[in-house]
Each structure stands twice: as C-alpha cells, then as structure tokens.
Write an enzyme that holds these catalytic residues in place. Structure first.
Site, PDB file in Angstrom:
ATOM      1  N   GLY A  12       4.865  22.607  40.068  1.00  0.00           N
ATOM      2  CA  GLY A  12       5.204  23.873  39.425  1.00  0.00           C
ATOM      3  C   GLY A  12       6.574  23.941  38.784  1.00  0.00           C
ATOM      4  N   THR A  13       7.120  22.799  38.317  1.00  0.00           N
ATOM      5  CA  THR A  13       8.437  22.899  37.666  1.00  0.00           C
ATOM      6  C   THR A  13       8.327  23.635  36.320  1.00  0.00           C
ATOM      7  OG1 THR A  13       8.278  20.739  36.573  1.00  0.00           O
ATOM      8  CG2 THR A  13       9.286  20.789  38.773  1.00  0.00           C
ATOM      9  N   ASN A  14       7.183  23.509  35.670  1.00  0.00           N
ATOM     10  CA  ASN A  14       7.010  24.284  34.420  1.00  0.00           C
ATOM     11  C   ASN A  14       6.866  25.768  34.711  1.00  0.00           C
ATOM     12  OD1 ASN A  14       6.918  22.621  31.847  1.00  0.00           O
ATOM     13  ND2 ASN A  14       5.723  21.364  33.265  1.00  0.00           N
ATOM     14  N   LEU A  94     -11.105  23.420  31.909  1.00  0.00           N
ATOM     15  CA  LEU A  94     -11.651  24.784  31.848  1.00  0.00           C
ATOM     16  C   LEU A  94     -13.097  24.758  31.341  1.00  0.00           C
ATOM     17  CD1 LEU A  94      -8.632  26.710  30.270  1.00  0.00           C
ATOM     18  CD2 LEU A  94      -9.318  26.653  32.679  1.00  0.00           C
ATOM     19  N   ASN A 108      -1.342  25.175  26.663  1.00  0.00           N
ATOM     20  CA  ASN A 108      -1.152  24.091  27.632  1.00  0.00           C
ATOM     21  C   ASN A 108       0.097  23.308  27.259  1.00  0.00           C
ATOM     22  OD1 ASN A 108      -1.862  22.124  29.690  1.00  0.00           O
ATOM     23  ND2 ASN A 108      -2.504  20.765  28.026  1.00  0.00           N
ATOM     24  N   HIS A 110       1.645  19.546  27.487  1.00  0.00           N
ATOM     25  CA  HIS A 110       1.223  18.161  27.726  1.00  0.00           C
ATOM     26  C   HIS A 110       2.449  17.249  27.549  1.00  0.00           C
ATOM     27  CE1 HIS A 110      -1.438  14.761  28.004  1.00  0.00           C
ATOM     28  NE2 HIS A 110      -0.760  14.231  27.002  1.00  0.00           N
TER      29      HIS A 110
HETATM   30  C1  GAR Z   1       3.837  18.192  33.723  1.00  0.00           C
HETATM   31  O1  GAR Z   1       4.489  17.044  33.286  1.00  0.00           O
HETATM   32  C2  GAR Z   1       2.756  18.607  32.740  1.00  0.00           C
HETATM   33  O2  GAR Z   1       3.106  18.401  31.418  1.00  0.00           O
HETATM   34  C3  GAR Z   1       1.641  17.674  33.149  1.00  0.00           C
HETATM   35  O3  GAR Z   1       1.668  17.689  34.559  1.00  0.00           O
HETATM   36  C4  GAR Z   1       3.024  17.903  34.990  1.00  0.00           C
HETATM   37  C5  GAR Z   1       3.027  19.082  35.945  1.00  0.00           C
HETATM   38  O4  GAR Z   1       4.299  19.264  36.499  1.00  0.00           O
HETATM   39  N1  GAR Z   1       0.389  18.113  32.620  1.00  0.00           N
HETATM   40  C6  GAR Z   1      -0.524  17.270  32.165  1.00  0.00           C
HETATM   41  O5  GAR Z   1      -0.408  16.058  32.211  1.00  0.00           O
HETATM   42  C7  GAR Z   1      -1.748  17.943  31.565  1.00  0.00           C
HETATM   43  N2  GAR Z   1      -2.488  17.011  30.776  1.00  0.00           N
HETATM   44  P1  GAR Z   1       4.716  20.640  37.169  1.00  0.00           P
HETATM   45  O6  GAR Z   1       3.623  21.018  38.176  1.00  0.00           O
HETATM   46  O7  GAR Z   1       6.002  20.317  37.865  1.00  0.00           O
HETATM   47  O8  GAR Z   1       4.883  21.666  36.101  1.00  0.00           O
END
Ligand code: GAR
Length: 202
Positions: A12-14, A94, A108, A110
């Site tokens: 969940g850093t995003n 989804l 999203n 990516h």
């Molecule tokens: C992030 O790097 C995001 O871009 C990636 O998963 C990570 C989640 O990190 N998503 C994908 O690869 C989707 N195709 P987070 O949970 O710390 O936000």
C-alpha cells in the site's frame, strides 16, 4: 465531491501517497472514501485504518469464479456511491460488471512505461526483473484507464526513471515507486477529480 475507492492487495505505498496528498489538500475535490483489499492481511489495510478510512476485504481466493468476485466488488463500490476507482497495487483482474459500471472511471498505476513490460504476468517485481533482463536504460511508471485489456487502457500520465548499472529488481522497484508512481498517481487522481468538479471543462 468525488468519492474515491482505492483497491489494494499488498503493502500500500501507493495508497500512502494518496493519503499524503489528501493531507496536503492535493486531491482536487476527491475524497478517499473506501479501501478494498483482495488480500486479508495486506499492510495497506492498516494504513487506511490509521487514517480512519473505511476498509473492506473481498478476498479473491474465497471466490471460485471471477464473476462472483466481480459481483461482490461491484456491490461494495455501488453501495458506497463511488465515483472513481483507483487500482493501487491491486493484483486481481477486474470482471465485466465492475468494468461496465465504472467505464472510464477506473485508473491503474503500472510500474513501467507502457507498452513495455506490461500485460498478463507483468506485475510487481516481475516487471523490474524483465526491464533489467532486457537491458533498458530508462524505465518508469504509467497511470492509465482500465478496460478489458490488461494494461491496455488509455494512458493518462507517465514518468521516466533512469536504470542504474548496479540495479537489482528491488532497487529499481524502489526508485520507480519514489520517483514516478508516488508522483503520478496522486496527480492523475487530482486531474480526474478537478475535471469532474468543473464538469469536464478543465
Ligand atoms: C506497485 O509497484 C504497483 O505499480 C504494482 O504493484 C506495486 C504495489 O505496491 N502494480 C502492478 O504491478 C500492477 N500491474 P504498493 O502496494 O506498495 O502500492
């Protein structure tokens, strides 16, 4: 007011970047109203709870069919009157119901410059492993609209990041998050919300 749901599966850093932007009033009229996790022990849930944001867990593994998982997600999003769905490290695909109900209202993040290193099987560290294997000197992140093609929707924002000679997948992932994802995801949410608030005139 634009009600936002953030869908997560991991650290969940995003989501944290969105929570931080919210504190700075930088979500352009958007309100973080709901966090849905597809994984019961995702650390992202704790981040949301700390900020007193409603959380729901809809575990992908509890549903045999994607259509049932899709139903449950659609019901939760509709119940909370969500306007914008943000996939922030959400690692489940989804289904048609959510895609139709929220057409052009799902974004999203990516961790690559789409159309490189994206599509089925490209998620998390795997994306950075592929980038290093290909020997690219520049990578980055993309925020895009979500449709029924994995990572195939309209691109909203991208940001490039240098690859260093001694990078590991982990070090590259960290730099892409810090320099690109955590910058362009809140920015894209702000742009969406501002446009909605001004009736599409911005
Ligand atoms: C992030 O790097 C995001 O871009 C990636 O998963 C990570 C989640 O990190 N998503 C994908 O690869 C989707 N195709 P987070 O949970 O710390 O936000």
């Amino acid at each position: 007011m634009i009600r936002i749901a953030v869908l997560v599966s991991g650290g969940g850093t995003n989501l944290q970047a969105l929570l931080d932007a919210r504190k700075e009033g930088a979500l352009g009229g958007g309100v973080l109203s709901l966090v849905i996790s597809s994984v019961a022990d995702a650390f992202a849930l704790q981040r949301a709870k700390k900020e007193e944001i409603k959380t729901i867990t809809i575990e992908r593994k509890k549903y045999r069919e994607i259509s049932e998982f899709d139903e449950a997600l659609a019901a939760a999003l509709t119940e909370e009157k969500i306007d914008l769905v943000v996939l922030a490290g959400f690692l489940s695909v989804l289904g048609a119901k959510v895609l139709e109900a929220f057409k052009d209202r799902i974004i999203n993040v990516h961790p690559s410059l789409i159309p490189s290193f994206c599509g089925k099987g490209f998620y998390g560290l795997r994306v950075h492993e592929a980038a290093l294997k290909a020997g690219v000197k520049i990578t980055g992140a993309t925020v895009h609209l979500v449709n029924d093609i994995i990572d195939g929707g309209k691109i909203i924002l991208q940001k490039a990041v240098d690859v260093m000679p001694d990078d590991t997948p982990q070090s590259l992932q960290k730099r892409v998050m810090q320099e690109a994802e955590w910058v362009i995801l809140p920015k894209a949410v702000e742009l969406f919300c501002e446009r909605e608030m001004t009736g599409g005139k911005k």
